[in-house]
Design a protein around this motif. Structure first.
Motif, PDB file in Angstrom:
ATOM      1  N   GLY A 240      -4.736  60.387   6.421  1.00 16.75           N
ATOM      2  CA  GLY A 240      -6.009  60.566   7.104  1.00 16.75           C
ATOM      3  C   GLY A 240      -7.042  61.374   6.347  1.00 16.75           C
ATOM      4  O   GLY A 240      -8.051  61.782   6.911  1.00 16.75           O
ATOM      5  N   SER A 241      -6.815  61.625   5.067  1.00 17.68           N
ATOM      6  CA  SER A 241      -7.765  62.429   4.296  1.00 17.68           C
ATOM      7  C   SER A 241      -8.781  61.531   3.595  1.00 17.68           C
ATOM      8  O   SER A 241      -8.552  60.346   3.399  1.00 17.68           O
ATOM      9  CB  SER A 241      -7.029  63.303   3.278  1.00 17.68           C
ATOM     10  N   SER A 242      -9.882  62.118   3.212  1.00 16.91           N
ATOM     11  CA  SER A 242     -10.993  61.368   2.629  1.00 16.91           C
ATOM     12  C   SER A 242     -11.264  61.813   1.196  1.00 16.91           C
ATOM     13  O   SER A 242     -11.012  62.955   0.832  1.00 16.91           O
ATOM     14  CB  SER A 242     -12.247  61.591   3.480  1.00 16.91           C
ATOM     15  N   ILE A 243     -11.838  60.903   0.419  1.00 16.45           N
ATOM     16  CA  ILE A 243     -12.237  61.213  -0.948  1.00 16.45           C
ATOM     17  C   ILE A 243     -13.612  61.887  -0.976  1.00 16.45           C
ATOM     18  O   ILE A 243     -14.023  62.424  -1.984  1.00 16.45           O
ATOM     19  CB  ILE A 243     -12.233  59.935  -1.816  1.00 16.45           C
ATOM     20  N   LYS A 244     -14.292  61.863   0.142  1.00 14.84           N
ATOM     21  CA  LYS A 244     -15.607  62.509   0.197  1.00 14.84           C
ATOM     22  C   LYS A 244     -15.512  63.837   0.940  1.00 14.84           C
ATOM     23  O   LYS A 244     -14.573  64.074   1.702  1.00 14.84           O
ATOM     24  CB  LYS A 244     -16.644  61.600   0.850  1.00 14.84           C
ATOM     25  N   SER A 245     -16.470  64.668   0.720  1.00 13.16           N
ATOM     26  CA  SER A 245     -16.497  65.999   1.313  1.00 13.16           C
ATOM     27  C   SER A 245     -16.493  65.901   2.837  1.00 13.16           C
ATOM     28  O   SER A 245     -17.243  65.125   3.418  1.00 13.16           O
ATOM     29  CB  SER A 245     -17.751  66.739   0.834  1.00 13.16           C
ATOM     30  N   SER A 246     -15.615  66.675   3.462  1.00 14.58           N
ATOM     31  CA  SER A 246     -15.571  66.698   4.924  1.00 14.58           C
ATOM     32  C   SER A 246     -15.927  68.099   5.412  1.00 14.58           C
ATOM     33  O   SER A 246     -15.792  69.075   4.681  1.00 14.58           O
ATOM     34  CB  SER A 246     -14.184  66.289   5.431  1.00 14.58           C
ATOM     35  N   SER A 247     -16.351  68.177   6.639  1.00 15.57           N
ATOM     36  CA  SER A 247     -16.822  69.455   7.176  1.00 15.57           C
ATOM     37  C   SER A 247     -15.717  70.512   7.221  1.00 15.57           C
ATOM     38  O   SER A 247     -16.003  71.706   7.112  1.00 15.57           O
ATOM     39  CB  SER A 247     -17.416  69.261   8.571  1.00 15.57           C
ATOM     40  N   ASP A 248     -14.459  70.081   7.339  1.00 15.85           N
ATOM     41  CA  ASP A 248     -13.367  71.055   7.382  1.00 15.85           C
ATOM     42  C   ASP A 248     -12.786  71.370   6.000  1.00 15.85           C
ATOM     43  O   ASP A 248     -11.888  72.193   5.869  1.00 15.85           O
ATOM     44  CB  ASP A 248     -12.264  70.591   8.329  1.00 15.85           C
TER      45      ASP A 248
ATOM     46  N   TYR B 257     -16.562  65.216  -6.330  1.00 20.57           N
ATOM     47  CA  TYR B 257     -17.795  64.532  -6.715  1.00 20.57           C
ATOM     48  C   TYR B 257     -19.058  65.274  -6.300  1.00 20.57           C
ATOM     49  O   TYR B 257     -20.021  65.322  -7.027  1.00 20.57           O
ATOM     50  CB  TYR B 257     -17.767  63.139  -6.078  1.00 20.57           C
ATOM     51  N   ASP B 258     -19.051  65.855  -5.115  1.00 20.79           N
ATOM     52  CA  ASP B 258     -20.223  66.549  -4.598  1.00 20.79           C
ATOM     53  C   ASP B 258     -20.267  67.986  -5.096  1.00 20.79           C
ATOM     54  O   ASP B 258     -19.286  68.509  -5.613  1.00 20.79           O
ATOM     55  CB  ASP B 258     -20.194  66.569  -3.064  1.00 20.79           C
ATOM     56  N   ASP B 259     -21.380  68.633  -4.883  1.00 22.85           N
ATOM     57  CA  ASP B 259     -21.527  70.040  -5.251  1.00 22.85           C
ATOM     58  C   ASP B 259     -20.733  70.964  -4.339  1.00 22.85           C
ATOM     59  O   ASP B 259     -20.727  72.168  -4.545  1.00 22.85           O
ATOM     60  CB  ASP B 259     -23.011  70.450  -5.209  1.00 22.85           C
ATOM     61  N   ALA B 260     -20.045  70.406  -3.361  1.00 21.71           N
ATOM     62  CA  ALA B 260     -19.283  71.220  -2.414  1.00 21.71           C
ATOM     63  C   ALA B 260     -18.047  71.848  -3.066  1.00 21.71           C
ATOM     64  O   ALA B 260     -17.366  72.650  -2.457  1.00 21.71           O
ATOM     65  CB  ALA B 260     -18.855  70.357  -1.220  1.00 21.71           C
ATOM     66  N   GLY B 261     -17.752  71.473  -4.292  1.00 17.58           N
ATOM     67  CA  GLY B 261     -16.546  71.979  -4.951  1.00 17.58           C
ATOM     68  C   GLY B 261     -15.378  71.059  -4.662  1.00 17.58           C
ATOM     69  O   GLY B 261     -15.520  70.047  -3.988  1.00 17.58           O
ATOM     70  N   THR B 262     -14.203  71.410  -5.153  1.00 21.66           N
ATOM     71  CA  THR B 262     -13.051  70.547  -4.925  1.00 21.66           C
ATOM     72  C   THR B 262     -12.519  70.748  -3.516  1.00 21.66           C
ATOM     73  O   THR B 262     -12.522  71.845  -2.984  1.00 21.66           O
ATOM     74  CB  THR B 262     -11.931  70.824  -5.947  1.00 21.66           C
ATOM     75  N   GLY B 263     -12.075  69.639  -2.949  1.00 17.86           N
ATOM     76  CA  GLY B 263     -11.516  69.689  -1.602  1.00 17.86           C
ATOM     77  C   GLY B 263     -10.123  70.279  -1.592  1.00 17.86           C
ATOM     78  O   GLY B 263      -9.431  70.346  -2.611  1.00 17.86           O
TER      79      GLY B 263
ATOM     80  N   ALA C  85     -17.654  55.536  -7.618  1.00 19.32           N
ATOM     81  CA  ALA C  85     -18.059  56.732  -8.370  1.00 19.32           C
ATOM     82  C   ALA C  85     -17.174  57.921  -8.012  1.00 19.32           C
ATOM     83  O   ALA C  85     -16.793  58.709  -8.881  1.00 19.32           O
ATOM     84  CB  ALA C  85     -19.529  57.058  -8.097  1.00 19.32           C
ATOM     85  N   ARG C  86     -16.841  58.046  -6.749  1.00 19.68           N
ATOM     86  CA  ARG C  86     -15.987  59.151  -6.307  1.00 19.68           C
ATOM     87  C   ARG C  86     -14.569  59.016  -6.873  1.00 19.68           C
ATOM     88  O   ARG C  86     -13.977  59.999  -7.307  1.00 19.68           O
ATOM     89  CB  ARG C  86     -15.941  59.203  -4.778  1.00 19.68           C
ATOM     90  N   LEU C  87     -14.035  57.802  -6.870  1.00 24.63           N
ATOM     91  CA  LEU C  87     -12.689  57.594  -7.396  1.00 24.63           C
ATOM     92  C   LEU C  87     -12.642  57.835  -8.905  1.00 24.63           C
ATOM     93  O   LEU C  87     -11.706  58.446  -9.413  1.00 24.63           O
ATOM     94  CB  LEU C  87     -12.195  56.192  -7.053  1.00 24.63           C
ATOM     95  N   LYS C  88     -13.654  57.371  -9.620  1.00 24.05           N
ATOM     96  CA  LYS C  88     -13.694  57.614 -11.064  1.00 24.05           C
ATOM     97  C   LYS C  88     -13.802  59.113 -11.350  1.00 24.05           C
ATOM     98  O   LYS C  88     -13.165  59.617 -12.277  1.00 24.05           O
ATOM     99  CB  LYS C  88     -14.860  56.846 -11.697  1.00 24.05           C
ATOM    100  N   ALA C  89     -14.574  59.823 -10.560  1.00 29.43           N
ATOM    101  CA  ALA C  89     -14.689  61.277 -10.742  1.00 29.43           C
ATOM    102  C   ALA C  89     -13.346  61.950 -10.488  1.00 29.43           C
ATOM    103  O   ALA C  89     -12.935  62.852 -11.222  1.00 29.43           O
ATOM    104  CB  ALA C  89     -15.761  61.846  -9.812  1.00 29.43           C
ATOM    105  N   LEU C  90     -12.635  61.508  -9.450  1.00 37.23           N
ATOM    106  CA  LEU C  90     -11.312  62.056  -9.148  1.00 37.23           C
ATOM    107  C   LEU C  90     -10.349  61.776 -10.302  1.00 37.23           C
ATOM    108  O   LEU C  90      -9.668  62.673 -10.791  1.00 37.23           O
ATOM    109  CB  LEU C  90     -10.773  61.460  -7.848  1.00 37.23           C
ATOM    110  N   ARG C  91     -10.296  60.535 -10.742  1.00 40.00           N
ATOM    111  CA  ARG C  91      -9.429  60.153 -11.858  1.00 40.00           C
ATOM    112  C   ARG C  91      -9.709  61.005 -13.086  1.00 40.00           C
ATOM    113  O   ARG C  91      -8.805  61.555 -13.708  1.00 40.00           O
ATOM    114  CB  ARG C  91      -9.623  58.675 -12.171  1.00 40.00           C
TER     115      ARG C  91
END
Length: 184
Positions: free
Chosen positions: A12-20, A27-33, A78-84
């Motif tokens: 149930g986790s996401s590759i994009k930034s989540s509020s929690d 990928y985002d400036d939010a830092g690593t999840g 783009a998010r997956l390539k950044a993760l890889r």
């Protein structure tokens, strides 16, 4: 040749930034999840445990299975390539093969950014990236109400979204075979 698998998974986790913060975002400036950070921690500890046991571990690949959570994330590629790329950098394996599993297309049809991304990435970098056609390894139902209430002997349908234990073992074998194949 001995092989070891170091596994980190979280449903149930996401590759994009989540509020929690419980995501894989790099990928985002939010830092690593939090899941990315925990993944690196688990892999690092696993490699150290192998060293402590007298082995000299060499990373031969990474298997990535995205859940259906992100099938409508339009910038998934783009998010997956950044993760890889971040995994390759953080683990110091710039040529690490990256094997990706498709999600169930019978549930999500053509508007499925996950499957489009993994297929495109594998075409762009065929010697280091590939995908495993596991999305419809077991028959699934269109609606949960159409599903068998319990797992059948053949391993499915279990419910309208998730694989059975038998299906998960088969997908694991498919990932392992693909990583071995990519490594020659």
């Amino acid at each position: 040749v001995r092989r070891a698998i170091i596994k980190y998974a979280y449903g149930g986790s996401s590759i994009k930034s989540s509020s929690d913060g419980m995501d894989w975002n790099v990928y985002d400036d939010a830092g690593t999840g939090a899941h990315y950070d925990k993944f690196i921690e688990v892999v690092t500890a696993g490699l150290q445990a192998l060293r402590d046991a007298g082995f000299n571990p060499v990373i031969k690949g990474m298997a990535w299975m995205q859940g259906e959570t992100d099938y409508l994330v339009s910038d998934y590629k783009a998010r997956l390539k950044a993760l890889r790329d971040k995994v390759r950098t953080d683990l110091n394996v710039p040529e690490m093969p990256f094997v990706m599993g498709e999600i169930a297309y019978q549930n999500y049809g053509k508007k499925n950014y996950v499957n489009k991304a993994i297929k495109t990435i594998s075409e762009e970098e065929p010697t280091l990236c590939s995908f495993v056609e596991c999305g419809n390894i077991a028959p699934r139902c269109k609606r949960e109400s159409d599903c068998a209430p319990v797992q059948t002997a053949s391993g499915g349908p279990f419910d309208h979204l998730h694989w059975s234990g038998e299906n998960l073992l088969e997908i694991g074998r498919m990932f392992a075979a693909e990583i071995v194949a990519v490594n020659g």
